[in-house]
Write an enzyme that holds these catalytic residues in place. Structure first.
Site, PDB file in Angstrom:
ATOM      1  N   ARG A  77       0.826  -1.217   0.000  1.00  0.00           N
ATOM      2  CA  ARG A  77       0.000   0.000   0.000  1.00  0.00           C
ATOM      3  C   ARG A  77       0.861   1.269   0.000  1.00  0.00           C
ATOM      4  O   ARG A  77       0.452   2.314   0.522  1.00  0.00           O
ATOM      5  CB  ARG A  77      -0.985   0.002   1.185  1.00  0.00           C
ATOM      6  CG  ARG A  77      -2.109  -1.020   0.987  1.00  0.00           C
ATOM      7  CD  ARG A  77      -2.958  -1.164   2.235  1.00  0.00           C
ATOM      8  NE  ARG A  77      -3.921  -0.075   2.404  1.00  0.00           N
ATOM      9  CZ  ARG A  77      -5.207  -0.142   2.028  1.00  0.00           C
ATOM     10  NH1 ARG A  77      -5.670  -1.226   1.443  1.00  0.00           N
ATOM     11  NH2 ARG A  77      -6.025   0.861   2.240  1.00  0.00           N
ATOM     12  N   HIS A 135     -11.458  -1.267 -20.051  1.00  0.00           N
ATOM     13  CA  HIS A 135     -10.283  -0.944 -19.237  1.00  0.00           C
ATOM     14  C   HIS A 135      -9.948  -2.068 -18.252  1.00  0.00           C
ATOM     15  O   HIS A 135      -9.254  -1.837 -17.254  1.00  0.00           O
ATOM     16  CB  HIS A 135     -10.489   0.379 -18.501  1.00  0.00           C
ATOM     17  CG  HIS A 135     -10.500   1.568 -19.430  1.00  0.00           C
ATOM     18  ND1 HIS A 135     -11.097   2.765 -19.132  1.00  0.00           N
ATOM     19  CD2 HIS A 135      -9.981   1.721 -20.676  1.00  0.00           C
ATOM     20  CE1 HIS A 135     -10.946   3.607 -20.154  1.00  0.00           C
ATOM     21  NE2 HIS A 135     -10.280   2.989 -21.100  1.00  0.00           N
ATOM     22  N   CYS A 143      -1.519 -11.409 -18.418  1.00  0.00           N
ATOM     23  CA  CYS A 143      -0.129 -11.554 -18.855  1.00  0.00           C
ATOM     24  C   CYS A 143       0.135 -10.568 -19.985  1.00  0.00           C
ATOM     25  O   CYS A 143      -0.624 -10.510 -20.959  1.00  0.00           O
ATOM     26  CB  CYS A 143       0.122 -12.986 -19.326  1.00  0.00           C
ATOM     27  SG  CYS A 143       1.708 -13.148 -20.167  1.00  0.00           S
ATOM     28  N   CYS A 146       1.188 -12.969 -23.437  1.00  0.00           N
ATOM     29  CA  CYS A 146       0.202 -13.683 -24.257  1.00  0.00           C
ATOM     30  C   CYS A 146      -1.221 -13.196 -24.036  1.00  0.00           C
ATOM     31  O   CYS A 146      -2.142 -13.641 -24.731  1.00  0.00           O
ATOM     32  CB  CYS A 146       0.293 -15.187 -24.005  1.00  0.00           C
ATOM     33  SG  CYS A 146      -0.214 -15.667 -22.346  1.00  0.00           S
ATOM     34  N   CYS A 164       4.179 -15.683 -16.187  1.00  0.00           N
ATOM     35  CA  CYS A 164       3.132 -16.478 -16.829  1.00  0.00           C
ATOM     36  C   CYS A 164       3.603 -17.922 -17.063  1.00  0.00           C
ATOM     37  O   CYS A 164       4.698 -18.143 -17.591  1.00  0.00           O
ATOM     38  CB  CYS A 164       2.766 -15.821 -18.162  1.00  0.00           C
ATOM     39  SG  CYS A 164       1.572 -16.744 -19.135  1.00  0.00           S
ATOM     40  N   GLY A 204     -22.862   8.307 -17.826  1.00  0.00           N
ATOM     41  CA  GLY A 204     -21.882   8.607 -16.781  1.00  0.00           C
ATOM     42  C   GLY A 204     -20.453   8.629 -17.254  1.00  0.00           C
ATOM     43  O   GLY A 204     -19.550   8.257 -16.512  1.00  0.00           O
ATOM     44  N   THR A 205     -20.249   9.052 -18.487  1.00  0.00           N
ATOM     45  CA  THR A 205     -18.864   9.188 -18.965  1.00  0.00           C
ATOM     46  C   THR A 205     -18.601  10.627 -19.405  1.00  0.00           C
ATOM     47  O   THR A 205     -19.441  11.230 -20.070  1.00  0.00           O
ATOM     48  CB  THR A 205     -18.534   8.202 -20.108  1.00  0.00           C
ATOM     49  OG1 THR A 205     -17.199   8.462 -20.556  1.00  0.00           O
ATOM     50  CG2 THR A 205     -19.501   8.273 -21.278  1.00  0.00           C
ATOM     51  N   ASN A 230     -26.373  11.824 -18.085  1.00  0.00           N
ATOM     52  CA  ASN A 230     -25.304  12.411 -17.276  1.00  0.00           C
ATOM     53  C   ASN A 230     -25.869  13.672 -16.618  1.00  0.00           C
ATOM     54  O   ASN A 230     -26.504  14.473 -17.294  1.00  0.00           O
ATOM     55  CB  ASN A 230     -24.110  12.778 -18.189  1.00  0.00           C
ATOM     56  CG  ASN A 230     -22.818  13.017 -17.419  1.00  0.00           C
ATOM     57  OD1 ASN A 230     -22.809  13.719 -16.407  1.00  0.00           O
ATOM     58  ND2 ASN A 230     -21.743  12.438 -17.899  1.00  0.00           N
TER      59      ASN A 230
HETATM   60  P1  NAD Z   1     -14.875  10.596 -15.526  1.00  0.00           P
HETATM   61  O1  NAD Z   1     -14.447  10.494 -14.101  1.00  0.00           O
HETATM   62  O2  NAD Z   1     -14.011  11.286 -16.485  1.00  0.00           O
HETATM   63  O3  NAD Z   1     -16.309  11.256 -15.640  1.00  0.00           O
HETATM   64  C1  NAD Z   1     -17.377  10.805 -14.896  1.00  0.00           C
HETATM   65  C2  NAD Z   1     -18.657  11.354 -15.484  1.00  0.00           C
HETATM   66  O4  NAD Z   1     -19.718  10.848 -14.657  1.00  0.00           O
HETATM   67  C3  NAD Z   1     -18.780  12.863 -15.486  1.00  0.00           C
HETATM   68  O5  NAD Z   1     -19.160  13.287 -16.772  1.00  0.00           O
HETATM   69  C4  NAD Z   1     -19.885  13.158 -14.458  1.00  0.00           C
HETATM   70  O6  NAD Z   1     -20.699  14.266 -14.821  1.00  0.00           O
HETATM   71  C5  NAD Z   1     -20.681  11.873 -14.509  1.00  0.00           C
HETATM   72  N1  NAD Z   1     -21.466  11.557 -13.306  1.00  0.00           N
HETATM   73  C6  NAD Z   1     -21.206  11.873 -12.022  1.00  0.00           C
HETATM   74  N2  NAD Z   1     -22.160  11.354 -11.215  1.00  0.00           N
HETATM   75  C7  NAD Z   1     -23.014  10.683 -12.009  1.00  0.00           C
HETATM   76  C8  NAD Z   1     -24.196   9.934 -11.786  1.00  0.00           C
HETATM   77  N3  NAD Z   1     -24.683   9.721 -10.537  1.00  0.00           N
HETATM   78  N4  NAD Z   1     -24.840   9.378 -12.846  1.00  0.00           N
HETATM   79  C9  NAD Z   1     -24.351   9.562 -14.107  1.00  0.00           C
HETATM   80  N5  NAD Z   1     -23.248  10.266 -14.378  1.00  0.00           N
HETATM   81  C10 NAD Z   1     -22.590  10.822 -13.349  1.00  0.00           C
HETATM   82  O7  NAD Z   1     -15.180   9.138 -15.950  1.00  0.00           O
HETATM   83  P2  NAD Z   1     -14.838   8.390 -17.228  1.00  0.00           P
HETATM   84  O8  NAD Z   1     -15.199   9.169 -18.424  1.00  0.00           O
HETATM   85  O9  NAD Z   1     -15.433   7.074 -17.065  1.00  0.00           O
HETATM   86  O10 NAD Z   1     -13.233   8.280 -17.230  1.00  0.00           O
HETATM   87  C11 NAD Z   1     -12.459   7.959 -16.124  1.00  0.00           C
HETATM   88  C12 NAD Z   1     -11.713   6.657 -16.281  1.00  0.00           C
HETATM   89  O11 NAD Z   1     -11.349   6.237 -14.978  1.00  0.00           O
HETATM   90  C13 NAD Z   1     -12.553   5.588 -16.833  1.00  0.00           C
HETATM   91  O12 NAD Z   1     -12.013   5.194 -18.006  1.00  0.00           O
HETATM   92  C14 NAD Z   1     -12.510   4.441 -15.818  1.00  0.00           C
HETATM   93  O13 NAD Z   1     -11.733   3.388 -16.331  1.00  0.00           O
HETATM   94  C15 NAD Z   1     -11.747   4.921 -14.655  1.00  0.00           C
HETATM   95  N6  NAD Z   1     -12.517   4.878 -13.398  1.00  0.00           N
HETATM   96  C16 NAD Z   1     -13.282   3.783 -13.111  1.00  0.00           C
HETATM   97  C17 NAD Z   1     -14.013   3.742 -11.953  1.00  0.00           C
HETATM   98  C18 NAD Z   1     -14.866   2.529 -11.684  1.00  0.00           C
HETATM   99  O14 NAD Z   1     -14.499   1.431 -12.113  1.00  0.00           O
HETATM  100  N7  NAD Z   1     -16.007   2.689 -11.037  1.00  0.00           N
HETATM  101  C19 NAD Z   1     -13.959   4.811 -11.051  1.00  0.00           C
HETATM  102  C20 NAD Z   1     -13.134   5.919 -11.377  1.00  0.00           C
HETATM  103  C21 NAD Z   1     -12.415   5.940 -12.555  1.00  0.00           C
HETATM  104 ZN    ZN Z   2       1.611 -15.327 -20.983  1.00  0.00          ZN
END
Ligand code: NAD
Ligand code: ZN
Length: 259
Positions: A77, A135, A143, A146, A164, A204-205, A230
């Site tokens: 950690r 992701h 690995c 491969c 691996c 939510g992206t 969003n």
């Molecule tokens: P981002 O953090 O860039 O954006 C998040 C988006 O979610 C924003 O546009 C925001 O307005 C929106 N949002 C916030 N609350 C919400 C809700 N309750 N409902 C709907 N939308 C909401 O996220 P991203 O575009 O996914 O990119 C960040 C990268 O980080 C991703 O590729 C991901 O792999 C990774 N990530 C993953 C997690 C997870 O696995 N839960 C958490 C954090 C980051």
């Molecule tokens: Zn391998």
């Protein structure tokens, strides 16, 4: 947000009607999809980077330069505070109503595939079947030689993994790091889904993490209808046909009630 989301009835009905008349519907979800499960996003007001500062974007290079050292630091950690917060949230999280609504849409035949940028595994835990984790997934190892994946389940590694068994390659978490290419098989599968889609739900992206987000623009250029769910504006908003300004749980629950 509550009062505003009540104003979204028309948008949700419009989204339902487009989905119902589409041939192949793909959802692309981002970190916002899991906020209501208690997992913070990176960007935005309560985002990890907003609170802790944006980390260096060279995670994969640092891993590649010294995998053994990386594993030692990680297992002890000895890592950034925002990663510790994210990891603890991931362990505690459970799927919310929005994840279950996606499953309901899939079972009703209204949703063909989900491409998630999330690494939290909540979609499959909710019971979603047609899923690409672009992701990776935090509960798997991969690995670099491969590409073989190994599921950890609830097992938390306490020692650096051996090379691996198949090819002798370096093992890392399946999660795609900053600066790491998306595995070719995963990217090809995601692209194949996008190429079939005539309707995309972007949920939510922030649509800013490439190359995953680029798939949304490709879908658009191929004539797909785009629906955004969003609470906030994103760089995708201006090219969307329908924009639902609501949180994922609320919006998807109401959307699924049309089936
Ligand atoms: P981002 O953090 O860039 O954006 C998040 C988006 O979610 C924003 O546009 C925001 O307005 C929106 N949002 C916030 N609350 C919400 C809700 N309750 N409902 C709907 N939308 C909401 O996220 P991203 O575009 O996914 O990119 C960040 C990268 O980080 C991703 O590729 C991901 O792999 C990774 N990530 C993953 C997690 C997870 O696995 N839960 C958490 C954090 C980051
Ligand atoms: Zn391998």
């Amino acid at each position: 947000m509550q009062a505003e989301s009540h104003l979204q009835h028309r948008e949700i009905a419009e989204a339902a009607s487009i989905i119902a008349s589409s041939r192949y519907v793909v959802a692309m979800t981002g970190a916002g999809m899991s906020v209501e499960s208690g997992i913070p996003t990176f960007r935005g007001r309560d985002g990890l980077w907003t609170r802790y500062g944006q980390p260096k974007m060279d995670g994969f290079k640092r891993f590649n330069d010294d995998p053994a050292g990386w594993w030692e630091r990680n297992l002890n950690r000895d890592i950034d505070a925002h990663i510790i917060e994210l990891r603890d949230a991931l362990v505690a999280a459970k799927p919310h109503a929005g994840h279950h609504a996606l499953v309901q849409l899939e079972q009703a035949g209204a949703l063909n595939h989900v491409i998630t940028q999330n690494i939290d595994g909540l979609d499959s835990r909710a019971g979603l079947r047609n899923l690409i984790e672009i992701h990776g997934n935090r509960s798997r190892l991969r690995c670099l030689g491969c590409g073989e994946r190994q599921s950890l389940g609830d097992f938390v590694p306490t020692e650096p993994p051996d090379p691996c068994q198949r090819c002798g390659g370096v093992i890392k978490f399946d999660t795609v790091m900053f600066g790491e290419p998306i595995p070719k098989d995963t990217m090809a599968a995601a692209r194949a889904e996008i190429d079939q889609a005539d309707c995309i739900l972007a949920i939510g992206t922030s649509a800013s993490v490439r190359p995953a987000s680029g798939l949304l623009w490709i879908a658009r250029s191929q004539g797909a209808t785009l629906i955004e769910i969003n609470p906030h504006e994103t760089s995708l908003t201006s090219i969307c046909d329908v924009v639902v300004r609501a949180e994922a749980g609320d919006a998807l629950n109401r959307l699924a009630s049309f089936w």
